[in-house]
Design a protein around this motif. Structure first.
Motif, PDB file in Angstrom:
ATOM      1  N   THR A 268       0.881  -0.902   0.022  1.00  0.00           N
ATOM      2  CA  THR A 268       0.079  -0.159  -0.009  1.00  0.00           C
ATOM      3  C   THR A 268       0.876   1.415  -0.021  1.00  0.00           C
ATOM      4  O   THR A 268       1.928   1.181   0.414  1.00  0.00           O
ATOM      5  CB  THR A 268      -0.919   0.027   1.304  1.00  0.00           C
ATOM      6  OG1 THR A 268       0.058   0.208   2.478  1.00  0.00           O
ATOM      7  CG2 THR A 268      -1.554  -1.142   1.188  1.00  0.00           C
ATOM      8  N   PRO A 269       0.348   2.191  -0.729  1.00  0.00           N
ATOM      9  CA  PRO A 269       1.187   3.629  -0.471  1.00  0.00           C
ATOM     10  C   PRO A 269       1.505   4.009   0.848  1.00  0.00           C
ATOM     11  O   PRO A 269       2.808   4.484   0.866  1.00  0.00           O
ATOM     12  CB  PRO A 269       0.347   4.591  -1.190  1.00  0.00           C
ATOM     13  CG  PRO A 269      -0.760   3.733  -2.120  1.00  0.00           C
ATOM     14  CD  PRO A 269      -0.782   2.532  -1.256  1.00  0.00           C
ATOM     15  N   GLU A 270       0.772   3.918   1.826  1.00  0.00           N
ATOM     16  CA  GLU A 270       0.843   4.173   3.122  1.00  0.00           C
ATOM     17  C   GLU A 270       2.080   3.444   3.720  1.00  0.00           C
ATOM     18  O   GLU A 270       3.066   4.073   4.380  1.00  0.00           O
ATOM     19  CB  GLU A 270      -0.326   4.075   4.116  1.00  0.00           C
ATOM     20  CG  GLU A 270      -1.429   5.130   3.653  1.00  0.00           C
ATOM     21  CD  GLU A 270      -1.892   4.802   2.546  1.00  0.00           C
ATOM     22  OE1 GLU A 270      -3.033   5.719   1.977  1.00  0.00           O
ATOM     23  OE2 GLU A 270      -1.979   3.706   2.045  1.00  0.00           O
ATOM     24  N   CYS A 271       2.198   2.312   3.485  1.00  0.00           N
ATOM     25  CA  CYS A 271       3.416   1.329   4.044  1.00  0.00           C
ATOM     26  C   CYS A 271       4.418   1.459   3.322  1.00  0.00           C
ATOM     27  O   CYS A 271       5.689   1.818   3.888  1.00  0.00           O
ATOM     28  CB  CYS A 271       3.014  -0.101   3.741  1.00  0.00           C
ATOM     29  SG  CYS A 271       1.448  -0.774   4.754  1.00  0.00           S
ATOM     30  N   ARG A 272       4.499   1.777   2.090  1.00  0.00           N
ATOM     31  CA  ARG A 272       5.871   2.070   1.214  1.00  0.00           C
ATOM     32  C   ARG A 272       6.345   3.274   1.920  1.00  0.00           C
ATOM     33  O   ARG A 272       7.685   3.656   2.010  1.00  0.00           O
ATOM     34  CB  ARG A 272       5.426   2.147  -0.106  1.00  0.00           C
ATOM     35  CG  ARG A 272       4.813   1.039  -0.890  1.00  0.00           C
ATOM     36  CD  ARG A 272       5.494  -0.182  -0.426  1.00  0.00           C
ATOM     37  NE  ARG A 272       7.075  -0.093  -1.111  1.00  0.00           N
ATOM     38  CZ  ARG A 272       7.858  -1.057  -0.816  1.00  0.00           C
ATOM     39  NH1 ARG A 272       7.872  -2.092  -0.081  1.00  0.00           N
ATOM     40  NH2 ARG A 272       9.143  -0.842  -1.397  1.00  0.00           N
ATOM     41  N   ALA A 273       5.422   4.461   2.169  1.00  0.00           N
ATOM     42  CA  ALA A 273       5.867   5.696   2.510  1.00  0.00           C
ATOM     43  C   ALA A 273       6.619   5.576   3.967  1.00  0.00           C
ATOM     44  O   ALA A 273       7.605   6.358   4.339  1.00  0.00           O
ATOM     45  CB  ALA A 273       4.777   6.996   2.577  1.00  0.00           C
ATOM     46  N   ALA A 274       5.942   4.656   4.757  1.00  0.00           N
ATOM     47  CA  ALA A 274       6.482   4.450   6.196  1.00  0.00           C
ATOM     48  C   ALA A 274       7.905   3.782   6.101  1.00  0.00           C
ATOM     49  O   ALA A 274       8.699   4.152   6.768  1.00  0.00           O
ATOM     50  CB  ALA A 274       5.572   3.683   6.968  1.00  0.00           C
ATOM     51  N   LEU A 275       8.101   2.884   5.235  1.00  0.00           N
ATOM     52  CA  LEU A 275       9.531   2.225   4.712  1.00  0.00           C
ATOM     53  C   LEU A 275      10.339   3.319   4.317  1.00  0.00           C
ATOM     54  O   LEU A 275      11.601   3.374   4.837  1.00  0.00           O
ATOM     55  CB  LEU A 275       9.294   1.123   3.921  1.00  0.00           C
ATOM     56  CG  LEU A 275       8.464  -0.090   4.537  1.00  0.00           C
ATOM     57  CD1 LEU A 275       8.191  -1.108   3.489  1.00  0.00           C
ATOM     58  CD2 LEU A 275       8.996  -0.508   5.660  1.00  0.00           C
ATOM     59  N   ARG A 276      10.076   4.189   3.675  1.00  0.00           N
ATOM     60  CA  ARG A 276      10.927   5.244   3.039  1.00  0.00           C
ATOM     61  C   ARG A 276      11.205   6.312   4.314  1.00  0.00           C
ATOM     62  O   ARG A 276      12.421   6.558   4.502  1.00  0.00           O
ATOM     63  CB  ARG A 276      10.300   6.041   2.174  1.00  0.00           C
ATOM     64  CG  ARG A 276      10.270   5.253   0.816  1.00  0.00           C
ATOM     65  CD  ARG A 276      10.019   6.343  -0.287  1.00  0.00           C
ATOM     66  NE  ARG A 276       8.943   7.150  -0.222  1.00  0.00           N
ATOM     67  CZ  ARG A 276       7.480   6.855  -0.492  1.00  0.00           C
ATOM     68  NH1 ARG A 276       7.435   5.810  -1.216  1.00  0.00           N
ATOM     69  NH2 ARG A 276       6.662   7.908  -0.378  1.00  0.00           N
ATOM     70  N   LEU A 277      10.310   6.526   5.249  1.00  0.00           N
ATOM     71  CA  LEU A 277      10.553   7.467   6.102  1.00  0.00           C
ATOM     72  C   LEU A 277      11.482   6.710   7.233  1.00  0.00           C
ATOM     73  O   LEU A 277      12.554   7.558   7.645  1.00  0.00           O
ATOM     74  CB  LEU A 277       9.183   7.782   7.115  1.00  0.00           C
ATOM     75  CG  LEU A 277       9.404   8.536   8.299  1.00  0.00           C
ATOM     76  CD1 LEU A 277       9.996   9.889   8.063  1.00  0.00           C
ATOM     77  CD2 LEU A 277       8.151   8.468   9.115  1.00  0.00           C
ATOM     78  N   LEU A 278      11.424   5.532   7.632  1.00  0.00           N
ATOM     79  CA  LEU A 278      12.149   4.960   8.657  1.00  0.00           C
ATOM     80  C   LEU A 278      13.503   4.661   7.860  1.00  0.00           C
ATOM     81  O   LEU A 278      14.410   4.817   8.798  1.00  0.00           O
ATOM     82  CB  LEU A 278      11.600   3.389   9.163  1.00  0.00           C
ATOM     83  CG  LEU A 278      10.070   3.503   9.494  1.00  0.00           C
ATOM     84  CD1 LEU A 278       9.626   2.168  10.035  1.00  0.00           C
ATOM     85  CD2 LEU A 278      10.415   4.201  11.075  1.00  0.00           C
ATOM     86  N   GLY A 279      13.442   4.335   6.639  1.00  0.00           N
ATOM     87  CA  GLY A 279      14.838   4.079   6.040  1.00  0.00           C
ATOM     88  C   GLY A 279      15.820   5.544   6.024  1.00  0.00           C
ATOM     89  O   GLY A 279      16.842   5.589   6.165  1.00  0.00           O
ATOM     90  N   LEU A 280      14.954   6.552   5.840  1.00  0.00           N
ATOM     91  CA  LEU A 280      15.607   8.177   5.834  1.00  0.00           C
ATOM     92  C   LEU A 280      16.232   8.229   7.072  1.00  0.00           C
ATOM     93  O   LEU A 280      16.987   8.862   7.403  1.00  0.00           O
ATOM     94  CB  LEU A 280      14.622   9.059   5.281  1.00  0.00           C
ATOM     95  CG  LEU A 280      14.835  10.614   5.329  1.00  0.00           C
ATOM     96  CD1 LEU A 280      15.890  10.680   4.183  1.00  0.00           C
ATOM     97  CD2 LEU A 280      13.913  11.415   4.897  1.00  0.00           C
TER      98      LEU A 280
END
Length: 287
Positions: A196-208
């Motif tokens: 889902t877009p929300e899950c992918r964005a959460a992973l990008r945030l945590l990786g950042l």
């Protein structure tokens, strides 16, 4: 009176070869087809010779080599393991000391090792006369996945940097990882990627945040809720609630840094902030 004949200075035309002669459309077509047929015959001959050599090597020579004790497997090298025990990888591979090295199917060993939930990548190499090398890259948990689905009851689910869901090993310390809440149960399957877009964005945030220590000091998330529509609801470890858009995460982090700097200069503590608007960002202070 004798006449002197002048030498004929006209140049003789060289004899035309078959290739230089003018050919009609049908003749050119036949010539091209003959050339193609010749090339195909040559390739077929090479393939037949290669196939015969392969057959002779695998069907005739392999039985003799299989009985040769010089090609017995004596050493299984496992590289790249940290939290994953070497014994578990060897057990999953199905390899055993003493079996013939040439009889080992490398694709089957690769498939068996890659199927382990903690392995992200794997490679298998045969080293004559008696060694097989296995190299693995383990999955590194990025966040804990919190779910109420009964089929995952009693399991500690994690997600790695690629968004793949897997079960954490027993005894692995997960208390310092942020929690990922609100993942749709239909999107939650072990071995699958969160899509889902929300899950992918959460992973990008945590990786950042993992890649930038300065940003991690600014925002240390305890919970990331992905149940919202086109937004992330983050609760930091010091209790600050932050709402983020799914895009331009770095720019939102810079805006959050300015808000924190302003609050510290005024001696106030931020309680919550909504970074989704482009302007007039709502901020609530505790005091």
């Amino acid at each position: 009176m004798n006449r002197i004949r002048k030498p004929n200075r006209r140049k003789r035309r060289p004899a035309r070869t078959v290739l230089q002669a003018r050919l009609g459309p049908k003749q050119r077509k036949r010539l091209i087809l003959r050339r193609i047929a010749s090339v195909l015959l040559i390739l077929a001959g090479i393939g037949a010779v290669g196939g015969a050599g392969y057959y002779a090597g695998t069907r005739l020579a392999l039985p003799f080599l299989s009985a040769d004790s010089r090609y017995a497997l004596r050493d299984i090298v496992v590289d790249g393991t940290g939290r994953l025990p070497r014994k578990e990888i060897i057990t999953a591979s199905g390899l055993r000391v003493g079996q013939n090295l040439l009889g080992v199917s490398l694709p089957e060993v690769y498939k068996a090792v890659s199927s382990l939930p903690y392995v992200q990548r794997a490679s298998v190499r045969r080293v004559l006369p008696d060694r097989i090398e296995i190299r693995v890259e383990e999955r590194v948990p990025l966040a804990r996945v919190v779910t109420k689905a009964k089929r995952f009851s009693g399991r500690n689910l994690c997600v790695d940097y690629q968004g793949v869901v897997f079960v954490a090993r027993k005894g692995e310390v997960l208390s310092l990882l942020p929690e990922l809440e609100g993942v749709p149960s239909d999107d939650l399957e072990i071995g699958n990627r969160l899509a889902t877009p929300e899950c992918r964005a959460a992973l990008r945030l945590l990786g950042l945040l993992q890649e930038n220590p300065s940003m991690r000091n600014l925002l240390d998330p305890a919970v990331v809720d992905v149940s919202g529509r086109l937004c992330l609801k983050v609760v930091s470890r010091d209790g600050v609630g932050i709402v983020l858009r799914l895009d331009h995460l770095e720019r939102q982090m810079r805006r959050l840094q300015k808000i924190y700097a302003f609050s510290q200069s005024r001696g106030r503590k931020v309680a919550s902030v909504d970074l989704t608007p482009e302007q007039n960002v709502p901020v609530i202070f505790e005091y």
